[in-house]
Design a protein around this motif. Sequence first.
Motif, PDB file in Angstrom:
ATOM      1  N   GLY A   1       5.796 -54.577  -6.064  1.00  0.00           N
ATOM      2  CA  GLY A   1       5.120 -54.885  -7.391  1.00  0.00           C
ATOM      3  C   GLY A   1       4.766 -53.657  -8.270  1.00  0.00           C
ATOM      4  O   GLY A   1       5.506 -52.395  -7.962  1.00  0.00           O
ATOM      5  N   ARG A   2       3.842 -53.743  -8.940  1.00  0.00           N
ATOM      6  CA  ARG A   2       3.623 -52.879 -10.199  1.00  0.00           C
ATOM      7  C   ARG A   2       3.054 -51.516  -9.871  1.00  0.00           C
ATOM      8  O   ARG A   2       3.055 -50.606 -10.425  1.00  0.00           O
ATOM      9  CB  ARG A   2       2.822 -53.445 -11.133  1.00  0.00           C
ATOM     10  N   LEU A   3       2.603 -51.541  -8.559  1.00  0.00           N
ATOM     11  CA  LEU A   3       2.011 -50.313  -8.263  1.00  0.00           C
ATOM     12  C   LEU A   3       2.845 -49.292  -7.622  1.00  0.00           C
ATOM     13  O   LEU A   3       2.386 -48.065  -7.176  1.00  0.00           O
ATOM     14  CB  LEU A   3       0.571 -50.759  -7.398  1.00  0.00           C
TER      15      LEU A   3
ATOM     16  N   GLY B   1      -5.230 -51.974  -5.567  1.00  0.00           N
ATOM     17  CA  GLY B   1      -5.880 -52.424  -6.750  1.00  0.00           C
ATOM     18  C   GLY B   1      -7.287 -52.850  -6.574  1.00  0.00           C
ATOM     19  O   GLY B   1      -7.400 -53.448  -5.587  1.00  0.00           O
TER      20      GLY B   1
ATOM     21  N   ASP C   1      -8.714 -54.946  -8.176  1.00  0.00           N
ATOM     22  CA  ASP C   1      -8.927 -56.623  -8.170  1.00  0.00           C
ATOM     23  C   ASP C   1      -8.596 -57.108  -6.811  1.00  0.00           C
ATOM     24  O   ASP C   1      -9.261 -57.866  -6.421  1.00  0.00           O
ATOM     25  CB  ASP C   1      -7.815 -57.058  -9.131  1.00  0.00           C
ATOM     26  N   LEU C   2      -7.933 -56.259  -6.137  1.00  0.00           N
ATOM     27  CA  LEU C   2      -7.704 -56.791  -4.673  1.00  0.00           C
ATOM     28  C   LEU C   2      -8.590 -56.416  -3.834  1.00  0.00           C
ATOM     29  O   LEU C   2      -9.011 -57.191  -2.947  1.00  0.00           O
ATOM     30  CB  LEU C   2      -6.014 -56.239  -4.251  1.00  0.00           C
TER      31      LEU C   2
ATOM     32  N   GLY D   1      -2.120 -48.612 -13.178  1.00  0.00           N
ATOM     33  CA  GLY D   1      -2.291 -50.067 -12.828  1.00  0.00           C
ATOM     34  C   GLY D   1      -3.751 -50.577 -13.497  1.00  0.00           C
ATOM     35  O   GLY D   1      -4.097 -51.331 -12.851  1.00  0.00           O
ATOM     36  N   ARG D   2      -3.751 -50.074 -14.542  1.00  0.00           N
ATOM     37  CA  ARG D   2      -5.121 -50.645 -15.480  1.00  0.00           C
ATOM     38  C   ARG D   2      -4.742 -52.210 -15.935  1.00  0.00           C
ATOM     39  O   ARG D   2      -3.517 -52.347 -16.556  1.00  0.00           O
ATOM     40  CB  ARG D   2      -5.159 -49.685 -16.688  1.00  0.00           C
ATOM     41  N   CYS D   3      -5.691 -52.958 -15.681  1.00  0.00           N
ATOM     42  CA  CYS D   3      -5.633 -54.401 -16.055  1.00  0.00           C
ATOM     43  C   CYS D   3      -6.885 -54.856 -15.969  1.00  0.00           C
ATOM     44  O   CYS D   3      -7.968 -54.467 -15.451  1.00  0.00           O
ATOM     45  CB  CYS D   3      -4.694 -55.180 -15.237  1.00  0.00           C
TER      46      CYS D   3
ATOM     47  N   LEU E   1      -4.404 -61.806 -14.160  1.00  0.00           N
ATOM     48  CA  LEU E   1      -4.393 -60.459 -14.416  1.00  0.00           C
ATOM     49  C   LEU E   1      -4.002 -60.254 -15.876  1.00  0.00           C
ATOM     50  O   LEU E   1      -2.881 -61.093 -16.241  1.00  0.00           O
ATOM     51  CB  LEU E   1      -3.723 -59.590 -13.703  1.00  0.00           C
TER      52      LEU E   1
ATOM     53  N   SER F   1      -2.848 -57.320 -18.721  1.00  0.00           N
ATOM     54  CA  SER F   1      -2.846 -55.847 -19.312  1.00  0.00           C
ATOM     55  C   SER F   1      -2.661 -55.654 -20.638  1.00  0.00           C
ATOM     56  O   SER F   1      -3.691 -55.466 -21.494  1.00  0.00           O
ATOM     57  CB  SER F   1      -1.991 -54.789 -18.465  1.00  0.00           C
TER      58      SER F   1
ATOM     59  N   SER G   1      -9.553 -53.540 -13.617  1.00  0.00           N
ATOM     60  CA  SER G   1      -9.176 -52.829 -12.499  1.00  0.00           C
ATOM     61  C   SER G   1      -8.284 -51.624 -12.867  1.00  0.00           C
ATOM     62  O   SER G   1      -7.537 -51.699 -13.843  1.00  0.00           O
ATOM     63  CB  SER G   1      -8.381 -54.216 -11.881  1.00  0.00           C
TER      64      SER G   1
HETATM   65  P1  AMP Z   1       1.779 -57.435  -8.603  1.00  0.00           P
HETATM   66  O1  AMP Z   1       2.787 -56.190  -9.034  1.00  0.00           O
HETATM   67  O2  AMP Z   1       1.807 -58.396  -9.586  1.00  0.00           O
HETATM   68  O3  AMP Z   1       1.939 -57.706  -7.404  1.00  0.00           O
HETATM   69  O4  AMP Z   1       0.354 -56.719  -8.814  1.00  0.00           O
HETATM   70  C1  AMP Z   1      -0.143 -55.647  -8.224  1.00  0.00           C
HETATM   71  C2  AMP Z   1      -1.342 -55.039  -8.627  1.00  0.00           C
HETATM   72  O5  AMP Z   1      -0.961 -54.307  -9.865  1.00  0.00           O
HETATM   73  C3  AMP Z   1      -2.248 -55.901  -9.119  1.00  0.00           C
HETATM   74  O6  AMP Z   1      -3.093 -56.298  -8.078  1.00  0.00           O
HETATM   75  C4  AMP Z   1      -3.290 -55.126 -10.165  1.00  0.00           C
HETATM   76  O7  AMP Z   1      -3.837 -54.330  -9.289  1.00  0.00           O
HETATM   77  C5  AMP Z   1      -2.064 -54.397 -10.448  1.00  0.00           C
HETATM   78  N1  AMP Z   1      -1.810 -54.650 -11.984  1.00  0.00           N
HETATM   79  C6  AMP Z   1      -1.652 -53.610 -13.028  1.00  0.00           C
HETATM   80  N2  AMP Z   1      -1.322 -54.300 -14.218  1.00  0.00           N
HETATM   81  C7  AMP Z   1      -1.141 -55.506 -14.124  1.00  0.00           C
HETATM   82  C8  AMP Z   1      -0.669 -56.607 -14.947  1.00  0.00           C
HETATM   83  N3  AMP Z   1      -0.510 -56.637 -16.297  1.00  0.00           N
HETATM   84  N4  AMP Z   1      -0.457 -57.818 -14.147  1.00  0.00           N
HETATM   85  C9  AMP Z   1      -0.482 -57.955 -12.749  1.00  0.00           C
HETATM   86  N5  AMP Z   1      -0.955 -56.920 -12.141  1.00  0.00           N
HETATM   87  C10 AMP Z   1      -1.255 -55.960 -12.558  1.00  0.00           C
END
Ligand code: AMP
Length: 286
Positions: free
Chosen positions: A13-15, A71, A73-74, A91-93, A159, A161, A180
């Motif tokens: 994922g994004r992080l 995150g 949010d998690l 990871g700002r959202c 979520l 961003s 978050s």
């Molecule tokens: P993911 O990659 O969708 O599994 O998201 C992992 C975490 O990345 C999320 O729980 C958020 O903390 C963070 N995140 C940051 N920006 C975004 C975004 N635009 N959409 C979803 N998650 C984001």
Amino acid sequence: MRDRLRLAVPNKGRLVEPTLALLRDAGLAFEEHDRSLVARVQNLDVDILFVRATDVIEFVADGVADLGITGQDLLAEARSTLEVRRALGYGRCRLAVAVPADSPHRAVGDLRGLRVATAHPNAARSYFAAESIDVEVIALSGAVEVAPRLGLAEGIVDLVSTGSTLAMNGLRPIADVLASEAVLVANPASADARGPGIAGIDTMLGSVIAARGRKYVMMNAPADHLAALEALLPGLESPSVIPLAHSGMIAIHSVVGADDVWALLPRLKAAGASGILVLPIEKIVA
Ligand code: AMP
């Protein structure tokens, strides 16, 4: 007790990319081995565990890992009570309530009695309960943004961003549930038993984050322009002023906000500075 500290980080994922970049910038040397579960840090007594971002919380809460990156949010969704050691600046959202762009609903109150689809059911329920708005929260694990189009819900909590994914799906945000970013969390027992090791990693990460927002600026100037130039340079503390071989000339070094640099350069020049250099900073420990 284990002799190596364990840091759990997201494996998908994004992080992932910004987390690995932060660890490398902080000076941790490790090989990823295709993100197999464990990577050994070569220059510190630390092992990195690659797990799902949601599982990071469980690993740290159980003490299987001493530290974790996940995150906010998690954490909210897991109703976790883990201590946030440090916000990491990426990871700002935000978790937002959104409705179809053409829907008549303008405010969250308009969703009273209606259905809201989300992959964050706990955070959504807490939010609507706190707002005293009775909604039916429909828990989904993905594809939340298509739920209104499919007739599954009148609104979503998802979520956001930049907002472009919402717009692409014909949705309009109407309220924010929470903001978050990626955070460093610690197991409370580890924080006691392994305090120095944890503080060391926390400081290294913090020094990189502090440096990322700043630039080192060096310039030459006639000595009698110092007051005017100093007024333009807030710096970490007062700027360093060094006499140059040419009498009456000085060099001024200062740390400035990275976002301020473009506005600052012409003003420094107008105030008498020349030979202005802008350098990246690797780490700052204040
Ligand atoms: P993911 O990659 O969708 O599994 O998201 C992992 C975490 O990345 C999320 O729980 C958020 O903390 C963070 N995140 C940051 N920006 C975004 C975004 N635009 N959409 C979803 N998650 C984001």
